[in-house]
Design an enzyme around this catalytic site. Structure first.
Site, PDB file in Angstrom:
ATOM      1  N   GLU A 170      -0.137   7.255  -6.013  1.00  0.00           N
ATOM      2  CA  GLU A 170       0.012   6.097  -5.036  1.00  0.00           C
ATOM      3  C   GLU A 170       1.047   6.233  -3.924  1.00  0.00           C
ATOM      4  O   GLU A 170       1.473   5.666  -3.120  1.00  0.00           O
ATOM      5  CB  GLU A 170      -0.102   4.533  -5.518  1.00  0.00           C
ATOM      6  CG  GLU A 170      -1.346   4.219  -6.362  1.00  0.00           C
ATOM      7  CD  GLU A 170      -2.198   3.804  -5.650  1.00  0.00           C
ATOM      8  OE1 GLU A 170      -2.237   2.850  -4.710  1.00  0.00           O
ATOM      9  OE2 GLU A 170      -3.393   4.003  -5.938  1.00  0.00           O
ATOM     10  N   HIS A 239       2.811  -1.833  -6.891  1.00  0.00           N
ATOM     11  CA  HIS A 239       3.549  -0.911  -6.818  1.00  0.00           C
ATOM     12  C   HIS A 239       5.181  -0.984  -7.111  1.00  0.00           C
ATOM     13  O   HIS A 239       5.445  -2.147  -7.031  1.00  0.00           O
ATOM     14  CB  HIS A 239       3.478  -0.163  -5.151  1.00  0.00           C
ATOM     15  CG  HIS A 239       2.091   0.203  -4.988  1.00  0.00           C
ATOM     16  ND1 HIS A 239       1.475   0.007  -3.581  1.00  0.00           N
ATOM     17  CD2 HIS A 239       1.199   1.011  -5.476  1.00  0.00           C
ATOM     18  CE1 HIS A 239       0.322   0.669  -3.611  1.00  0.00           C
ATOM     19  NE2 HIS A 239       0.205   1.370  -4.737  1.00  0.00           N
ATOM     20  N   CYS A 356       6.118  -0.992   2.938  1.00  0.00           N
ATOM     21  CA  CYS A 356       4.648  -0.366   2.798  1.00  0.00           C
ATOM     22  C   CYS A 356       4.260   0.391   4.170  1.00  0.00           C
ATOM     23  O   CYS A 356       3.490   1.343   4.118  1.00  0.00           O
ATOM     24  CB  CYS A 356       3.609  -1.624   2.660  1.00  0.00           C
ATOM     25  SG  CYS A 356       3.682  -2.125   1.057  1.00  0.00           S
TER      26      CYS A 356
END
Length: 427
Positions: A170, A239, A356
């Site tokens: 990711e 995350h 992000c």
């Protein structure tokens, strides 16, 4: 060395389809009306703030959506309009995935190791496969094309294709680098998760993190594979960057971020004795409050004149425990001397805060000169992009709008106009 942030511009298809299981904001706001124009302008305003502060700032443009080529791979045929219409009629979940604006979150685009850490003294960039979620698994080919354009000079950069899908990766959202300053050799911490039966899935595989460390040519003794805590993962920290953030010699982390926090802190102190670890106690800020406010999904950076700034979403001010901790932290004599708040509400409602939205890349002067200038921003260029967004991005998208052919055409035309403005090829 100078650090650049490459932010993803929110695409015209930004909507709340609730595609990201394990992301409480994404699923909690599923079916709401989105505001793509406002979302893109909010993100662009953050980029403007960084430029005004004298930081290196770039942009990664949105991907082609709806992704008709992928829908064709799923067996739909005919014209582009017919493909999308058939998908909406027969498999609306596939159309929603093909329409997603998720490439906006460029912390998931790749993992970056700057040249001081790598064996060949090049900046290494590994594109993330994002294989855990269907809508995100579509991103790697276009991300690879864009990053190989941005970092085309192989004297300074090595861009690696995504790992095999079986190794879930990711990107930088599960990677932290600590160092005395950006130009010094650093330590790199790769955070992975373990899936608990019946719980939220872990998205970052330990094997993927180890593979990236090898392909980047990192010294094994300066790499740590750290397990994210089960408590954080099951609370909705899908995350690591939802519970921890690092910049140069500072780590800001929640007490429950890591399964073995003593091992993580011990590794940092052994290899970087000057590190400052700012741990937020769970009895002051709960995991629930940390995740709701996105305190740790913040943008922590060093200003050109010195001193560190933490950019947090407005939700931090609205969460009493987080606001109190930030005020107390600022009143002390810690390394973070400034907190700035930004309105990123549209991204936040889909589960993405300041961290992000950006991919961090530290480069020396020669490598900076080798960056493709079409991706770099100035205030004048930001003004031009903002004007295009005002003109071309949809004001709102309701759930049923995803089935309208006019919207598909308008979104693709808006993206093409942006690529024309940037001087890039749209496909």
């Amino acid at each position: 060395m100078r650090e650049f942030n490459f932010d993803g511009l929110v695409g015209p298809t930004h909507n709340y389809a609730g595609l990201s299981f394990g992301n409480r904001a994404s699923t909690g706001n599923a079916g709401d009306v989105s505001r793509p124009r406002a979302a893109a302008l909010q993100g662009l305003e953050k980029m403007r703030r960084m430029v005004e502060l004298g930081l290196g700032q770039g942009l990664l443009p949105p991907h082609d959506r709806p992704n008709v080529a992928w829908l064709r791979q799923c067996g739909f045929g005919g014209t582009d309009e017919a493909v999308c219409a058939a998908a909406w009629r027969d498999e609306p979940g596939l159309l929603k995935a093909a329409f997603s604006a998720s490439p906006m979150w460029t912390a998931n685009a790749a993992t970056v190791s700057p040249s001081p850490d790598t064996a060949d003294r090049r900046c290494h960039v590994s594109v993330a496969n994002l294989s855990s979620m269907i809508h995100r698994s579509l991103e790697a080919p276009e991300t690879t094309r864009l990053l190989k354009t941005l970092f085309a000079n192989e004297r300074y950069f090595a861009v690696h294709d995504a790992l095999p899908a079986a190794l879930g990766d990711e990107g930088a959202a599960n990677h932290m680098r600590l160092c005395t300053h950006h130009g010094a050799p650093g330590i790199e911490i790769f955070v992975y998760g373990e899936t608990i039966p019946g719980g939220f899935p872990a998205r970052q595989a330990k094997a993927a993190s180890a593979a990236i460390a090898r392909r980047h040519g990192l010294l094994p003794e300066r790499v740590l594979l750290a397990r994210q805590s089960d408590a954080a993962l099951q609370a909705g920290a899908f995350h690591n960057d939802v519970v921890a953030v690092a910049n140069e010699s500072v780590l800001l982390a929640h007490e429950q971020a890591f399964e073995d926090r003593d091992a993580v802190y011990g590794f940092i102190r052994q290899h970087l004795p000057e590190a400052r670890i700012l741990e937020v106690p769970a009895d002051q800020v709960s995991l629930e409050d940390a995740i709701r406010s996105y305190l740790f999904n913040a943008q922590l950076f060093t200003r050109p004149e010195g001193g560190m700034t933490l950019v947090v979403p407005a939700e931090c001010d609205a969460t009493p425990s987080v606001k109190q901790w930030l005020d107390t932290m600022l009143a002390g004599n810690g390394p973070i001397r400034q907190v700035q708040t930004m309105d990123l509400r549209e991204s936040m409602r889909n589960g993405g805060g300041p961290a992000c939205l950006r991919l961090r890349v530290a480069v020396d002067e020669a490598a900076e000169a080798a960056l493709d200038r079409r991706f770099l921003l100035s205030e004048r260029r930001i003004d031009a992009i903002a004007a295009l967004i005002d003109e071309r991005w949809p004001e709102r998208i309701a759930p049923d709008d995803l089935g309208h052919a006019d919207l598909w055409a308008d979104c693709r035309a808006a993206r093409e106009a942006l690529f024309s403005l940037l001087g890039l090829a749209a496909a």
